[in-house]
Design a protein around this motif. Structure first.
Motif, PDB file in Angstrom:
ATOM      1  N   GLY A 142       0.809  -1.209   0.000  1.00 59.63           N
ATOM      2  CA  GLY A 142       0.000   0.000   0.000  1.00 59.63           C
ATOM      3  C   GLY A 142       0.842   1.258   0.000  1.00 59.63           C
ATOM      4  O   GLY A 142       0.552   2.227  -0.720  1.00 59.63           O
ATOM      5  N   GLY A 145       2.739   2.178  -3.590  1.00 57.53           N
ATOM      6  CA  GLY A 145       2.017   2.340  -4.843  1.00 57.53           C
ATOM      7  C   GLY A 145       1.643   1.056  -5.540  1.00 57.53           C
ATOM      8  O   GLY A 145       0.951   1.070  -6.563  1.00 57.53           O
ATOM      9  N   GLU A 148      -2.063   0.638  -5.845  1.00 61.22           N
ATOM     10  CA  GLU A 148      -2.626   1.571  -6.820  1.00 61.22           C
ATOM     11  C   GLU A 148      -2.432   1.027  -8.231  1.00 61.22           C
ATOM     12  O   GLU A 148      -3.315   1.128  -9.080  1.00 61.22           O
ATOM     13  CB  GLU A 148      -1.948   2.934  -6.685  1.00 61.22           C
ATOM     14  N   MET A 149      -1.267   0.468  -8.493  1.00 62.40           N
ATOM     15  CA  MET A 149      -0.978  -0.083  -9.802  1.00 62.40           C
ATOM     16  C   MET A 149      -1.908  -1.254 -10.125  1.00 62.40           C
ATOM     17  O   MET A 149      -2.250  -1.500 -11.284  1.00 62.40           O
ATOM     18  CB  MET A 149       0.483  -0.570  -9.833  1.00 62.40           C
ATOM     19  N   ASN A 150      -2.349  -1.951  -9.081  1.00 64.70           N
ATOM     20  CA  ASN A 150      -3.116  -3.182  -9.263  1.00 64.70           C
ATOM     21  C   ASN A 150      -4.615  -2.949  -9.020  1.00 64.70           C
ATOM     22  O   ASN A 150      -5.303  -3.802  -8.477  1.00 64.70           O
ATOM     23  CB  ASN A 150      -2.580  -4.259  -8.297  1.00 64.70           C
ATOM     24  N   ARG A 151      -5.138  -1.798  -9.423  1.00 60.67           N
ATOM     25  CA  ARG A 151      -6.558  -1.503  -9.229  1.00 60.67           C
ATOM     26  C   ARG A 151      -7.432  -2.487  -9.998  1.00 60.67           C
ATOM     27  O   ARG A 151      -7.055  -2.957 -11.073  1.00 60.67           O
ATOM     28  CB  ARG A 151      -6.875  -0.079  -9.702  1.00 60.67           C
ATOM     29  N   ASP A 155     -11.874   0.284  -9.959  1.00 59.91           N
ATOM     30  CA  ASP A 155     -10.876   1.294  -9.604  1.00 59.91           C
ATOM     31  C   ASP A 155     -10.494   1.261  -8.124  1.00 59.91           C
ATOM     32  O   ASP A 155     -10.025   2.250  -7.570  1.00 59.91           O
ATOM     33  CB  ASP A 155     -11.365   2.699  -9.968  1.00 59.91           C
ATOM     34  N   THR A 156     -10.701   0.100  -7.491  1.00 61.64           N
ATOM     35  CA  THR A 156     -10.322  -0.059  -6.087  1.00 61.64           C
ATOM     36  C   THR A 156      -8.899  -0.601  -5.989  1.00 61.64           C
ATOM     37  O   THR A 156      -8.587  -1.615  -6.623  1.00 61.64           O
ATOM     38  CB  THR A 156     -11.271  -1.034  -5.374  1.00 61.64           C
ATOM     39  N   PRO A 157      -8.017   0.019  -5.201  1.00 58.51           N
ATOM     40  CA  PRO A 157      -6.657  -0.523  -5.044  1.00 58.51           C
ATOM     41  C   PRO A 157      -6.701  -1.935  -4.465  1.00 58.51           C
ATOM     42  O   PRO A 157      -7.488  -2.221  -3.563  1.00 58.51           O
ATOM     43  CB  PRO A 157      -5.999   0.453  -4.069  1.00 58.51           C
ATOM     44  N   ARG A 159      -4.140  -5.395  -3.188  1.00 60.89           N
ATOM     45  CA  ARG A 159      -2.812  -5.968  -2.969  1.00 60.89           C
ATOM     46  C   ARG A 159      -2.617  -7.119  -3.947  1.00 60.89           C
ATOM     47  O   ARG A 159      -3.583  -7.782  -4.351  1.00 60.89           O
ATOM     48  CB  ARG A 159      -2.634  -6.450  -1.536  1.00 60.89           C
ATOM     49  N   ASP A 212       4.657   5.905 -14.820  1.00 60.10           N
ATOM     50  CA  ASP A 212       3.768   6.873 -14.179  1.00 60.10           C
ATOM     51  C   ASP A 212       4.328   8.287 -14.297  1.00 60.10           C
ATOM     52  O   ASP A 212       3.588   9.244 -14.567  1.00 60.10           O
ATOM     53  CB  ASP A 212       3.584   6.502 -12.713  1.00 60.10           C
TER      54      ASP A 212
END
Length: 396
Positions: A142, A145, A148-151, A155-157, A159, A212
């Motif tokens: 978390g 990032g 975030e990359m794996n949403r 669009d939910t982050p 793991r 990014d």
């Protein structure tokens, strides 16, 4: 097991996965690795469903080691730890700051008596304002990032569904051990190797971090190529990847869309990217009409990159995997026949690995090797300084 590290002595006092996995890599390379645990055991033994004192979390990173159980809260226990540490080549630890100092096995406490020591510290956040914060694989995913990359589609982050950071940390640490061994071999002495989970996650994600940054400079967020991705078939999913014009032509032929080859909109990669939505939607529609095996055979005939999306059972049963010898089996007690994948570069058909050790399975054996008499060992057992596990039912 290999013998590349034969004769190398390792004291692994780490817990969880990252540190122990580094030790496991060395053990499976032939090093003699002693795993030290407190009477309560490595906490990884209790994460998930346990069988014979192990979970998957603790099983994989402790195969090939000998297990010693010492109560480091006792003065005698700390003396035992120091004696073990002073006679080793490598120490691996991943405690929070200050713990190894209290145990009297910190690098600065051991190095005067063992200047050639390679001391590996796997930290959470590492040096800085957050140095004393506790850290786990999930927390670091978390923080760095990765989630975030794996949403997901909403669009939910999310793991990554395995210990990605911990596993990478074990690999990076083992690589640094190799570099430190070369340093020692070339007469430049020992080394304190420090690796944090934060820097591991950052290094592991170097490419998406750069990607990014480029997007924030104005580079459009476009697919790597078109078509590319995971597509549903009539009975499962396949991965498809187009990396050249020739491959796009092959995809068109396999899908029965030969007219796309001459379509001026799709002649170049740039043109296909401009029409990515249209191409992807039509590819998805067609692929859904037939089973995976049909499409894989069709794409392979046209030299297109593709492959099935499989579960672990299908992967291990795959004829290529069986022929390549990358799968070993465990031997001993409750783990007899359990599949385990081998380390890269070590594949050999029919490999059998010993079951991971029980808590304190080799305590008295190891202490005897370090010069303690049987009467001393018996006294340590009686007063609770050490624990020796029973080994009935284990194949040695």
């Amino acid at each position: 097991m290999l013998d590349d590290y034969a004769g190398l002595r390792v004291l692994d006092v780490s817990q969880g996965y990252a540190g122990p996995y580094c030790g496991a890599i060395l053990a499976r390379g032939g090093a003699s690795v002693i795993k030290v645990e407190p009477p309560s055991g490595d906490w990884a033994r209790a994460i998930g469903g346990a069988v014979d004192g192990h979970t998957a979390f603790s099983l994989v990173p402790n195969i090939g080691k000998r297990a010693v159980c010492i109560d480091g809260t006792r003065e005698q226990g700390r003396a035992l730890l120091v004696r073990l540490a002073k006679s080793t080549d490598i120490v691996i630890q991943n405690f929070r700051p200050g713990v190894v100092d209290r145990l009297q096995i910190a690098d600065h406490q051991l190095r005067p008596d063992n200047p050639a020591l390679i001391y590996v510290s796997i930290l959470g956040f590492g040096a800085g304002p957050y140095e004393k914060r506790p850290a786990t694989d999930t927390i670091i995913q978390g923080f760095t990032g990765m989630m975030e990359m794996n949403r997901d589609a909403q669009d939910t982050p999310r793991r990554i569904g395995m210990l990605a950071v911990d596993t990478a940390a074990g690999v990076y640490a083992a690589q640094q051990v190799g570099a430190a061994l070369y340093r020692r071999l070339t007469k430049r002495g020992g080394q304190h190797v420090k690796i944090s989970l934060v820097e591991v996650a950052a290094a592991f994600q170097a490419m998406p971090i750069v990607d990014d940054a480029l997007r924030r400079r104005g580079q459009p967020n476009v697919p790597l190529s078109v078509p590319i991705g995971t597509f549903a078939t009539a009975d499962g999913h396949i991965n498809l990847s187009c990396v050249s014009n020739a491959m796009f032509h092959g995809i068109c032929k396999a899908l029965g869309k030969a007219d796309w080859i001459l379509d001026p909109r799709f002649v170049t990669e740039a043109g296909r990217l401009d029409h990515a939505g249209e191409i992807t939607a039509e590819v998805a529609r067609i692929l859904h009409t037939r089973p995976s095996v049909y499409w894989i055979e069709a794409f392979e005939r046209h030299d297109v990159l593709c492959g099935p999306v499989q579960g672990y059972r299908e992967f291990l049963d795959d004829p290529h995997v069986r022929a390549s010898g990358l799968q070993a089996t465990l031997q001993g007690g409750a783990f007899e026949g359990l599949p385990l994948t081998l380390l890269p570069g070590t594949s050999a058909a029919g490999t059998r690995l010993p079951a991971p050790p029980r808590l304190g399975e080799h305590t008295t054996e190891v202490l005897a090797e370090h010069g303690y008499s049987q009467s001393e060992i018996d006294r340590f057992v009686e007063d609770g300084t050490i624990v020796q596990a029973k080994t009935e039912g284990r194949r040695q």
